[in-house]
Design a protein around this motif. Structure first.
Motif, PDB file in Angstrom:
ATOM      1  N   VAL A  69       0.844  -1.206   0.000  1.00  0.00           N
ATOM      2  CA  VAL A  69       0.000   0.000   0.000  1.00  0.00           C
ATOM      3  C   VAL A  69       0.877   1.254   0.000  1.00  0.00           C
ATOM      4  CG1 VAL A  69      -1.709   1.330   1.309  1.00  0.00           C
ATOM      5  CG2 VAL A  69      -1.932  -1.160   1.119  1.00  0.00           C
ATOM      6  N   ALA A  70       1.935   1.230   0.813  1.00  0.00           N
ATOM      7  CA  ALA A  70       2.840   2.378   0.854  1.00  0.00           C
ATOM      8  C   ALA A  70       3.478   2.618  -0.507  1.00  0.00           C
ATOM      9  CB  ALA A  70       3.915   2.149   1.921  1.00  0.00           C
ATOM     10  N   GLU A  71       3.793   1.558  -1.224  1.00  0.00           N
ATOM     11  CA  GLU A  71       4.407   1.674  -2.544  1.00  0.00           C
ATOM     12  C   GLU A  71       3.399   2.147  -3.585  1.00  0.00           C
ATOM     13  OE1 GLU A  71       7.317   1.476  -5.508  1.00  0.00           O
ATOM     14  OE2 GLU A  71       7.564   1.223  -3.333  1.00  0.00           O
ATOM     15  N   ALA A  72       2.185   1.593  -3.513  1.00  0.00           N
ATOM     16  CA  ALA A  72       1.165   1.915  -4.527  1.00  0.00           C
ATOM     17  C   ALA A  72       0.469   3.239  -4.245  1.00  0.00           C
ATOM     18  CB  ALA A  72       0.138   0.791  -4.599  1.00  0.00           C
ATOM     19  N   GLY A  73       0.356   3.602  -2.966  1.00  0.00           N
ATOM     20  CA  GLY A  73      -0.363   4.833  -2.608  1.00  0.00           C
ATOM     21  C   GLY A  73      -1.862   4.669  -2.637  1.00  0.00           C
ATOM     22  N   GLN A  74      -2.366   3.477  -2.891  1.00  0.00           N
ATOM     23  CA  GLN A  74      -3.803   3.208  -2.943  1.00  0.00           C
ATOM     24  C   GLN A  74      -4.071   1.789  -2.457  1.00  0.00           C
ATOM     25  OE1 GLN A  74      -4.978   3.704  -7.030  1.00  0.00           O
ATOM     26  NE2 GLN A  74      -5.160   5.937  -6.870  1.00  0.00           N
TER      27      GLN A  74
END
Length: 311
Positions: free
Chosen positions: A12-17
């Motif tokens: 989630v931190a990497e994708a931002g969503q």
């Protein structure tokens, strides 16, 4: 701490969503939300703040993120360490200067991309136990003890018959010989302090003494090959046996002689041992390499004890 929840947090931190992280992980968005919520309960902090653009790590989430990534890297290394084909092939060679070590150097030259761990164990019982436990993948061993048999789950194949040579100092009575017969060695003192009663090589030399009436002395402490070479060079009454494939270096002023033994040539039969169910792909490669590159056995005019390891 749930490692899958940590993996989801990092995604989630990497994708931002949450939605994109769910697609990347091939799970539902609801599963992502549940995992993040469970991780937040375990840590006692909020990890994300919802924004119009998706999700951003909180201050606590930013602090946790590098540790989460390190946890995942450690987990990957842990899995790789036990996954056959990705961990190094672990092989026991008994000693670093003998024939088995030379065979492994040849294998490494032929397959330089194969990861290897080469180690040295003392007794055949220790080596067999290590093979059965998975601590090592294979071991080079010369002969089994008389009356003993390998466990049924341990396979073996003879890979090389190493001829013995006589090593003398320059003043020894046989130093000038181009070769010597076993009969000519009767009455000469052959000093081998490395022989240990109850070992496979101890049994081999007991058989050699019984078969040909030789005098092999194992007296005194074993200070290693350098001390052995010093003593042989300075003592005209002593000689020793060494393997024809053994690599040794000594000072030029020692004047040592390596003399072939003939009629018959005593050979030390080296075998490769492994577990029948070991799936490591590099083990199969090693076996094929040895089969293709090692010399034949039972050559005319050679002697070996009749209790070598069964195939």
């Amino acid at each position: 701490m749930d490692l899958e929840a940590v993996r989801t947090f990092a995604a989630v931190a990497e994708a931002g969503q949450f939605q994109k992280a769910a697609a990347d992980l091939s799970i539902t968005q609801q599963a992502v939300s549940k995992r993040i919520a469970a991780l937040e309960r375990d840590l006692g902090v909020r990890l994300f703040t919802r924004t119009p653009r998706g999700a951003e790590p909180t201050i606590d989430g930013q602090a946790f993120l590098p540790h989460a990534r390190e946890l995942l890297r450690v987990a990957e290394r842990a899995v790789a360490s036990v996954r056959t084909g990705r961990r190094p092939l672990r092989v026991d060679v008994i000693n670093s200067r003998g024939a088995a070590s030379g065979l492994m150097r040849g294998f490494h030259r032929a397959y330089p991309d194969t990861d290897l761990d080469v180690l040295m164990l003392f007794e055949i019982e220790t080596a067999v136990a290590a093979i059965r436990s998975g601590a090592i993948d294979a071991s080079f061993r010369a002969v089994a003890m008389p009356g003993r048999h390998l466990p049924e789950d341990i396979a073996s194949v003879r890979v090389v018959d190493e001829p013995l040579e006589l090593l003398t100092g320059p003043a020894h009575a046989l130093a000038g010989a181009r070769s010597v017969t076993l009969a000519q060695l009767v009455g000469h003192r052959i000093w081998m302090p490395g022989i240990v009663p109850g070992t496979e090589w101890g049994a081999y030399y007991d058989d050699l003494v019984a078969g040909f009436g030789l005098t092999i002395e194992a007296t005194g402490p074993n200070f290693g090959s350098d001390a052995l070479l010093d003593t042989i060079a300075d003592t005209p009454a002593l000689a020793t046996f060494m393997g024809g494939h053994t690599r040794l270096v000594w000072p030029a002023d020692h004047g040592l002689r390596r003399i072939p033994v003939t009629d018959p040539t005593p050979v030390y039969p080296h075998s490769l041992l492994w577990h029948r169910d070991n799936p490591h792909p590099a083990l199969a490669t090693l076996r094929a390499h040895l089969a293709a590159t090692t010399a034949g056995h039972d050559a005319a005019g050679t002697w070996r004890p009749d209790w070598v390891l069964p195939r």
